[in-house]
Motif scaffolding. Sequence first.
Motif, PDB file in Angstrom:
ATOM      1  N   HIS A 167       0.809  -1.216   0.000  1.00 38.78           N
ATOM      2  CA  HIS A 167       0.000   0.000   0.000  1.00 38.78           C
ATOM      3  C   HIS A 167       0.843   1.267   0.000  1.00 38.78           C
ATOM      4  CE1 HIS A 167      -2.651  -3.089   2.096  1.00 38.78           C
ATOM      5  NE2 HIS A 167      -3.186  -2.896   0.908  1.00 38.78           N
ATOM      6  N   ALA A 168       2.102   1.158   0.414  1.00 36.16           N
ATOM      7  CA  ALA A 168       2.980   2.333   0.432  1.00 36.16           C
ATOM      8  C   ALA A 168       4.434   1.875   0.407  1.00 36.16           C
ATOM      9  CB  ALA A 168       2.722   3.188   1.669  1.00 36.16           C
ATOM     10  N   ILE A 169       5.296   2.769  -0.075  1.00 35.56           N
ATOM     11  CA  ILE A 169       6.740   2.532  -0.091  1.00 35.56           C
ATOM     12  C   ILE A 169       7.422   3.670   0.658  1.00 35.56           C
ATOM     13  CG2 ILE A 169       8.808   2.305  -1.522  1.00 35.56           C
ATOM     14  CD1 ILE A 169       6.993   1.242  -3.769  1.00 35.56           C
ATOM     15  N   TRP A 170       8.243   3.327   1.640  1.00 37.47           N
ATOM     16  CA  TRP A 170       9.033   4.316   2.362  1.00 37.47           C
ATOM     17  C   TRP A 170      10.487   4.150   1.944  1.00 37.47           C
ATOM     18  CZ3 TRP A 170       6.698   2.874   7.802  1.00 37.47           C
ATOM     19  CH2 TRP A 170       5.381   3.358   7.869  1.00 37.47           C
ATOM     20  N   PRO A 178       2.014   4.860  -3.536  1.00 41.13           N
ATOM     21  CA  PRO A 178       2.729   6.101  -3.203  1.00 41.13           C
ATOM     22  C   PRO A 178       4.085   5.838  -2.562  1.00 41.13           C
ATOM     23  CG  PRO A 178       0.978   5.698  -1.623  1.00 41.13           C
ATOM     24  CD  PRO A 178       0.806   4.674  -2.712  1.00 41.13           C
ATOM     25  N   VAL A 179       5.056   6.620  -2.993  1.00 35.69           N
ATOM     26  CA  VAL A 179       6.398   6.573  -2.418  1.00 35.69           C
ATOM     27  C   VAL A 179       6.581   7.810  -1.543  1.00 35.69           C
ATOM     28  CG1 VAL A 179       8.878   6.531  -2.879  1.00 35.69           C
ATOM     29  CG2 VAL A 179       7.292   5.373  -4.441  1.00 35.69           C
ATOM     30  N   VAL A 180       7.009   7.586  -0.309  1.00 33.31           N
ATOM     31  CA  VAL A 180       7.337   8.688   0.591  1.00 33.31           C
ATOM     32  C   VAL A 180       8.826   8.634   0.868  1.00 33.31           C
ATOM     33  CG1 VAL A 180       6.945   9.737   2.845  1.00 33.31           C
ATOM     34  CG2 VAL A 180       5.051   8.606   1.651  1.00 33.31           C
ATOM     35  N   ALA A 181       9.527   9.698   0.519  1.00 31.97           N
ATOM     36  CA  ALA A 181      10.959   9.782   0.805  1.00 31.97           C
ATOM     37  C   ALA A 181      11.137  10.179   2.267  1.00 31.97           C
ATOM     38  CB  ALA A 181      11.634  10.800  -0.106  1.00 31.97           C
ATOM     39  N   VAL A 182      11.950   9.415   2.978  1.00 39.75           N
ATOM     40  CA  VAL A 182      12.134   9.639   4.411  1.00 39.75           C
ATOM     41  C   VAL A 182      13.600  10.002   4.670  1.00 39.75           C
ATOM     42  CG1 VAL A 182      11.806   8.684   6.713  1.00 39.75           C
ATOM     43  CG2 VAL A 182      10.385   7.864   4.819  1.00 39.75           C
TER      44      VAL A 182
END
Length: 330
Positions: free
Chosen positions: A117-120, A168-172
């Motif tokens: 569901h998401a990529i961090w 969605p990709v969230v850059a952390v």
Amino acid sequence: MAPIEALDLRERIGRFRVLIMGRANAGKTTILQKVCNTTDQPEIHDTKGKKIDTTIVSSSIKRGNHDITNEMIFKSNPDFVFHDSCGFEAGSEEEFESMKKFISERANATKLEDRIHAIWYCIPMDDHWRTFQRAEEKFFQECETGHGELATSSSVAVLGMNDRSSVPVVAVFTKFEALRPVAYGEIKKQLQGVSGEERSKRIAERVEELFAKTGVLDRLYNSENRARPKSHVRLQNMNKPNTNCDALLESTTLALDNEELRLCLVLTQKSNMELCIKCAIATLVNRAHKQIDDEDYQYSIARWFPHLNVRRRLIQSDDSLVMMLTDVVY
């Protein structure tokens, strides 16, 4: 679409699944522990749910073997499932292709419980002059995180998820506090004799300048990248007990295209009341100009608060119908 009950939503989607990426020592495990409110190490399970000895997993990784399909689960919050991409960051082309295949298959999985569901993507700032290395270039330039074909299962259709929107990709940016001593060292002489408040202000300004000089945001959001982040967050002092990952959870929630997935994440994270309020307000805004039944309208707001059991029973009050919210659960 009529609101879907929380328990029904949990049955349809299952657990919230995240692929966490980034080079070694980027602070990935610490982030997952913060998200799940624990200091324990995760349990590792294979695709069939069988628990794997963590010493065997560690030994395999040291030998350069890593199975991205393995699931990491924390007992403190088993509704989160995490996958670790470790392997391709070290330069292994085979691991890189394995990671691309995993993302493609899990983005298009017919069963909702199998989807990611998401990529961090974690980028440590304690090596700020090398924030964007070859691994980051390969992922953001070459990886597709979208749905290649329409899924056809009834669960997918009911939840409105049979579209081609991307995971969605969230850059952390982890270890962001590492920029502060660098900034201080560069302007140390200029800080002599200034007040503590002015000192903090100037150091903070220099931190921003250092971050901007890395050029990492320009490279991440390059229009030619196949995988561009939906958003980015900065995390610092994650090794301290009074810190949390609320900013990451909020950013991820707002990055999700589907409202039912957003609700799933809110139900999974459990503790961030501010996030619940923001999602409820967003619901108000999105539906302000729509003709919606009063009961459904009130319920669609109340369901963002997982600590409430909502009884969909209406009472008469001042010539209007009001839904009763009862049974606060802690």
